[in-house]
Design a protein around this motif. Structure first.
Motif, PDB file in Angstrom:
ATOM      1  N   ARG A 200       0.840  -0.984   0.026  1.00  0.00           N
ATOM      2  CA  ARG A 200       0.148  -0.087  -0.041  1.00  0.00           C
ATOM      3  C   ARG A 200       1.002   1.101  -0.124  1.00  0.00           C
ATOM      4  O   ARG A 200       2.070   1.276   0.463  1.00  0.00           O
ATOM      5  CB  ARG A 200      -1.163   0.035   1.036  1.00  0.00           C
ATOM      6  N   VAL A 201       0.379   2.380  -0.623  1.00  0.00           N
ATOM      7  CA  VAL A 201       1.039   3.574  -0.647  1.00  0.00           C
ATOM      8  C   VAL A 201       0.364   4.494   0.137  1.00  0.00           C
ATOM      9  O   VAL A 201      -0.765   4.879   0.132  1.00  0.00           O
ATOM     10  CB  VAL A 201       1.163   3.999  -2.057  1.00  0.00           C
ATOM     11  N   ARG A 202       1.130   5.396   1.071  1.00  0.00           N
ATOM     12  CA  ARG A 202       0.777   6.646   1.792  1.00  0.00           C
ATOM     13  C   ARG A 202       1.015   7.853   1.194  1.00  0.00           C
ATOM     14  O   ARG A 202       2.326   8.098   0.731  1.00  0.00           O
ATOM     15  CB  ARG A 202       1.315   6.499   3.030  1.00  0.00           C
ATOM     16  N   GLU A 203       0.304   8.815   0.827  1.00  0.00           N
ATOM     17  CA  GLU A 203       0.314   9.917   0.177  1.00  0.00           C
ATOM     18  C   GLU A 203       1.233  10.650   1.109  1.00  0.00           C
ATOM     19  O   GLU A 203       2.143  11.595   0.685  1.00  0.00           O
ATOM     20  CB  GLU A 203      -0.894  10.807  -0.182  1.00  0.00           C
ATOM     21  N   GLU A 204       0.666  10.805   2.188  1.00  0.00           N
ATOM     22  CA  GLU A 204       1.638  11.629   3.256  1.00  0.00           C
ATOM     23  C   GLU A 204       2.969  11.094   3.505  1.00  0.00           C
ATOM     24  O   GLU A 204       3.022   9.910   3.279  1.00  0.00           O
ATOM     25  CB  GLU A 204       0.745  11.855   4.701  1.00  0.00           C
ATOM     26  N   SER A 205       4.049  11.895   4.182  1.00  0.00           N
ATOM     27  CA  SER A 205       5.299  11.417   4.420  1.00  0.00           C
ATOM     28  C   SER A 205       5.042  10.232   5.690  1.00  0.00           C
ATOM     29  O   SER A 205       4.281  10.323   6.213  1.00  0.00           O
ATOM     30  CB  SER A 205       6.206  12.459   4.891  1.00  0.00           C
ATOM     31  N   VAL A 206       6.260   9.404   5.508  1.00  0.00           N
ATOM     32  CA  VAL A 206       6.193   8.515   6.656  1.00  0.00           C
ATOM     33  C   VAL A 206       7.225   8.695   7.594  1.00  0.00           C
ATOM     34  O   VAL A 206       8.737   8.666   7.035  1.00  0.00           O
ATOM     35  CB  VAL A 206       6.275   6.909   6.019  1.00  0.00           C
ATOM     36  N   PRO A 207       7.204   8.934   8.566  1.00  0.00           N
ATOM     37  CA  PRO A 207       8.438   9.586   9.626  1.00  0.00           C
ATOM     38  C   PRO A 207       9.288   8.540  10.168  1.00  0.00           C
ATOM     39  O   PRO A 207      10.223   8.700  10.910  1.00  0.00           O
ATOM     40  CB  PRO A 207       7.713  10.145  10.495  1.00  0.00           C
ATOM     41  N   LEU A 208       8.988   7.234   9.843  1.00  0.00           N
ATOM     42  CA  LEU A 208       9.850   6.023  10.453  1.00  0.00           C
ATOM     43  C   LEU A 208       9.946   4.862   9.684  1.00  0.00           C
ATOM     44  O   LEU A 208       9.097   4.860   8.680  1.00  0.00           O
ATOM     45  CB  LEU A 208       9.129   5.845  11.897  1.00  0.00           C
ATOM     46  N   ALA A 252      -4.372   1.013   7.268  1.00  0.00           N
ATOM     47  CA  ALA A 252      -5.932   1.393   7.346  1.00  0.00           C
ATOM     48  C   ALA A 252      -5.795   2.599   6.632  1.00  0.00           C
ATOM     49  O   ALA A 252      -6.847   3.144   6.037  1.00  0.00           O
ATOM     50  CB  ALA A 252      -6.536   1.441   8.658  1.00  0.00           C
ATOM     51  N   ASP A 253      -4.701   3.492   6.632  1.00  0.00           N
ATOM     52  CA  ASP A 253      -4.631   4.879   6.268  1.00  0.00           C
ATOM     53  C   ASP A 253      -4.079   4.992   4.790  1.00  0.00           C
ATOM     54  O   ASP A 253      -4.025   6.126   4.232  1.00  0.00           O
ATOM     55  CB  ASP A 253      -3.899   5.984   7.153  1.00  0.00           C
ATOM     56  N   ALA A 254      -3.858   3.780   4.295  1.00  0.00           N
ATOM     57  CA  ALA A 254      -2.896   3.863   2.691  1.00  0.00           C
ATOM     58  C   ALA A 254      -3.886   3.421   1.824  1.00  0.00           C
ATOM     59  O   ALA A 254      -4.912   2.764   1.990  1.00  0.00           O
ATOM     60  CB  ALA A 254      -1.575   3.150   2.705  1.00  0.00           C
ATOM     61  N   GLU A 255      -3.684   3.469   0.642  1.00  0.00           N
ATOM     62  CA  GLU A 255      -4.383   2.727  -0.761  1.00  0.00           C
ATOM     63  C   GLU A 255      -3.480   1.536  -1.227  1.00  0.00           C
ATOM     64  O   GLU A 255      -2.089   1.520  -1.319  1.00  0.00           O
ATOM     65  CB  GLU A 255      -4.843   3.803  -1.507  1.00  0.00           C
ATOM     66  N   PRO A 256      -4.081   0.693  -1.687  1.00  0.00           N
ATOM     67  CA  PRO A 256      -3.433  -0.296  -2.570  1.00  0.00           C
ATOM     68  C   PRO A 256      -2.581   0.148  -3.585  1.00  0.00           C
ATOM     69  O   PRO A 256      -3.333   1.062  -4.355  1.00  0.00           O
ATOM     70  CB  PRO A 256      -4.496  -1.330  -2.760  1.00  0.00           C
ATOM     71  N   LEU A 257      -1.410  -0.404  -3.876  1.00  0.00           N
ATOM     72  CA  LEU A 257      -0.568   0.157  -4.780  1.00  0.00           C
ATOM     73  C   LEU A 257      -1.247  -0.003  -6.346  1.00  0.00           C
ATOM     74  O   LEU A 257      -1.201   0.711  -6.946  1.00  0.00           O
ATOM     75  CB  LEU A 257       0.640  -0.787  -5.031  1.00  0.00           C
ATOM     76  N   ALA A 258      -1.945  -1.226  -6.553  1.00  0.00           N
ATOM     77  CA  ALA A 258      -2.683  -1.324  -7.660  1.00  0.00           C
ATOM     78  C   ALA A 258      -3.642  -0.160  -8.043  1.00  0.00           C
ATOM     79  O   ALA A 258      -4.069   0.259  -8.975  1.00  0.00           O
ATOM     80  CB  ALA A 258      -3.242  -2.490  -7.866  1.00  0.00           C
ATOM     81  N   GLU A 259      -4.111   0.394  -7.112  1.00  0.00           N
ATOM     82  CA  GLU A 259      -5.002   1.664  -7.132  1.00  0.00           C
ATOM     83  C   GLU A 259      -4.500   3.013  -7.214  1.00  0.00           C
ATOM     84  O   GLU A 259      -5.162   3.876  -7.208  1.00  0.00           O
ATOM     85  CB  GLU A 259      -6.384   1.248  -6.243  1.00  0.00           C
ATOM     86  N   SER A 260      -3.128   2.979  -6.931  1.00  0.00           N
ATOM     87  CA  SER A 260      -2.635   4.319  -6.732  1.00  0.00           C
ATOM     88  C   SER A 260      -2.365   4.827  -7.904  1.00  0.00           C
ATOM     89  O   SER A 260      -2.472   4.158  -9.004  1.00  0.00           O
ATOM     90  CB  SER A 260      -1.450   4.328  -5.866  1.00  0.00           C
ATOM     91  N   SER A 261      -1.821   6.232  -8.015  1.00  0.00           N
ATOM     92  CA  SER A 261      -1.493   6.737  -9.434  1.00  0.00           C
ATOM     93  C   SER A 261      -0.056   6.278  -9.689  1.00  0.00           C
ATOM     94  O   SER A 261       0.374   7.086 -10.832  1.00  0.00           O
ATOM     95  CB  SER A 261      -1.428   8.266  -9.007  1.00  0.00           C
ATOM     96  N   VAL A 262       0.466   5.578  -9.025  1.00  0.00           N
ATOM     97  CA  VAL A 262       1.947   4.935  -9.439  1.00  0.00           C
ATOM     98  C   VAL A 262       1.791   3.995 -10.583  1.00  0.00           C
ATOM     99  O   VAL A 262       1.271   3.233 -10.444  1.00  0.00           O
ATOM    100  CB  VAL A 262       2.540   4.532  -8.215  1.00  0.00           C
ATOM    101  N   ALA A 263       2.436   4.379 -11.415  1.00  0.00           N
ATOM    102  CA  ALA A 263       2.302   3.546 -12.651  1.00  0.00           C
ATOM    103  C   ALA A 263       3.387   2.570 -12.579  1.00  0.00           C
ATOM    104  O   ALA A 263       4.495   2.740 -12.549  1.00  0.00           O
ATOM    105  CB  ALA A 263       2.417   4.349 -14.019  1.00  0.00           C
ATOM    106  N   LEU A 264       2.984   1.330 -12.722  1.00  0.00           N
ATOM    107  CA  LEU A 264       4.098   0.016 -12.788  1.00  0.00           C
ATOM    108  C   LEU A 264       3.953  -0.474 -14.272  1.00  0.00           C
ATOM    109  O   LEU A 264       3.444  -1.447 -14.553  1.00  0.00           O
ATOM    110  CB  LEU A 264       3.718  -0.742 -11.692  1.00  0.00           C
ATOM    111  N   GLU A 265       4.548   0.324 -15.128  1.00  0.00           N
ATOM    112  CA  GLU A 265       4.334  -0.249 -16.642  1.00  0.00           C
ATOM    113  C   GLU A 265       5.693  -0.715 -17.105  1.00  0.00           C
ATOM    114  O   GLU A 265       6.791  -0.153 -17.079  1.00  0.00           O
ATOM    115  CB  GLU A 265       3.824   0.585 -17.329  1.00  0.00           C
TER     116      GLU A 265
END
Length: 265
Positions: A200-208, A252-265
């Motif tokens: 999963r991907v989190r839009e906000e920064s991850v501090p740890l 719980a606060d992140a979105e699955p990578l497949a549904e994110s805007s990050v392109a894996l092509e």
């Protein structure tokens, strides 16, 4: 009457005093038993026991001595203080890199943790420690601001062969960094395609950067410039509970990578 600080100094200046009070707070001891346990002479023990009786920290019962209720209180406090200071000394070199605002547990729980720092001969020692742990782990869960090539490679290999499962929450910048490199993007695609892995991907920064590897918690510590400074790993129950809850919250606060805007092509 002596001040509280003077009483603390009275105890702290003698290892024998601290040890005798600790022993008597646990159970009654004779003078010979105290001598055998501490290595103190009978003359030294005589002075210690006399000083303790003057303070009502101990009492005599036949041929044995035992702590009073207030003696037990002082012994517990001295033990706690010693544990705190010993833990502080171990963490002193890495305290500036700890995600203190995110660590919801008593730092004393890290008293027996393994701290790995880079050295001139082993500059990648913290990362090597992680890779060592990953090789023997069946379940990996993590939340992190980074996903380096070595970790990605090991995780991909172990999930592809069915040796491990993987759940990871990463910052968008961590995923973008992998997607920008063709070879790493292929490895990431392979990992995402595995039934044993979920990212999963989190839009906000991850501090740890925290990992839960079976029953071991692994913390990767970096400075403000992102330079690797140390790692800490422990199987302490309270730290494990914190790590599991932290990863659950980020998951719980992140979105699955497949549904994110990050392109894996």
């Amino acid at each position: 009457m002596e001040s509280a600080l003077e009483e603390i100094e009275f105890l702290a200046l003698s290892e024998n005093r601290v040890e005798v009070l600790r022993l008597l707070s646990e159970r009654p001891h004779s003078r010979n038993e105290l001598a055998a346990a501490t290595g103190a002479s009978q003359a030294t023990l005589g002075r210690i026991l006399s000083d303790f009786r003057d303070r009502s920290w101990i009492r005599r019962a036949g041929s044995e001595y035992l702590a009073t209720a207030t003696g037990e209180l002082v012994a517990a406090g001295v033990t706690d203080l010693r544990e705190i200071v010993e833990t502080e000394r171990r963490l002193r070199g890495v305290v500036d890199y700890l995600p203190a605002d995110s660590m919801g547990f008593d730092l004393r729980r890290l008293a027996d943790a393994r701290i790995t720092t880079p050295s001139q001969t082993r500059p990648n020692a913290p990362l090597s420690r992680l890779l060592e742990l990953l090789e023997d782990t069946a379940s990996v869960r993590t939340v992190s601001h980074a996903f380096n090539e070595q970790t990605l490679t090991v995780v991909r290999e172990r999930t592809t062969t069915g040796e491990a499962t993987f759940e990871g929450v990463f910052s968008r910048s961590a995923i973008d960094a992998l997607a920008d490199d063709a070879e790493l993007r292929d490895s990431l695609e392979s990992l995402v395609a595995s039934d044993a892995a979920s990212i999963r991907v989190r839009e906000e920064s991850v501090p740890l950067a925290v990992m839960l590897l079976d029953d071991v918690v692994y913390l990767l510590l970096r400075d403000e410039q992102g330079v690797l400074r140390a790692s800490i790993d422990t199987d302490d129950e309270a730290v494990r509970a914190w790590a599991a809850e932290t990863i659950d919250d980020y998951w719980a606060d992140a979105e699955p990578l497949a549904e994110s805007s990050v392109a894996l092509e």
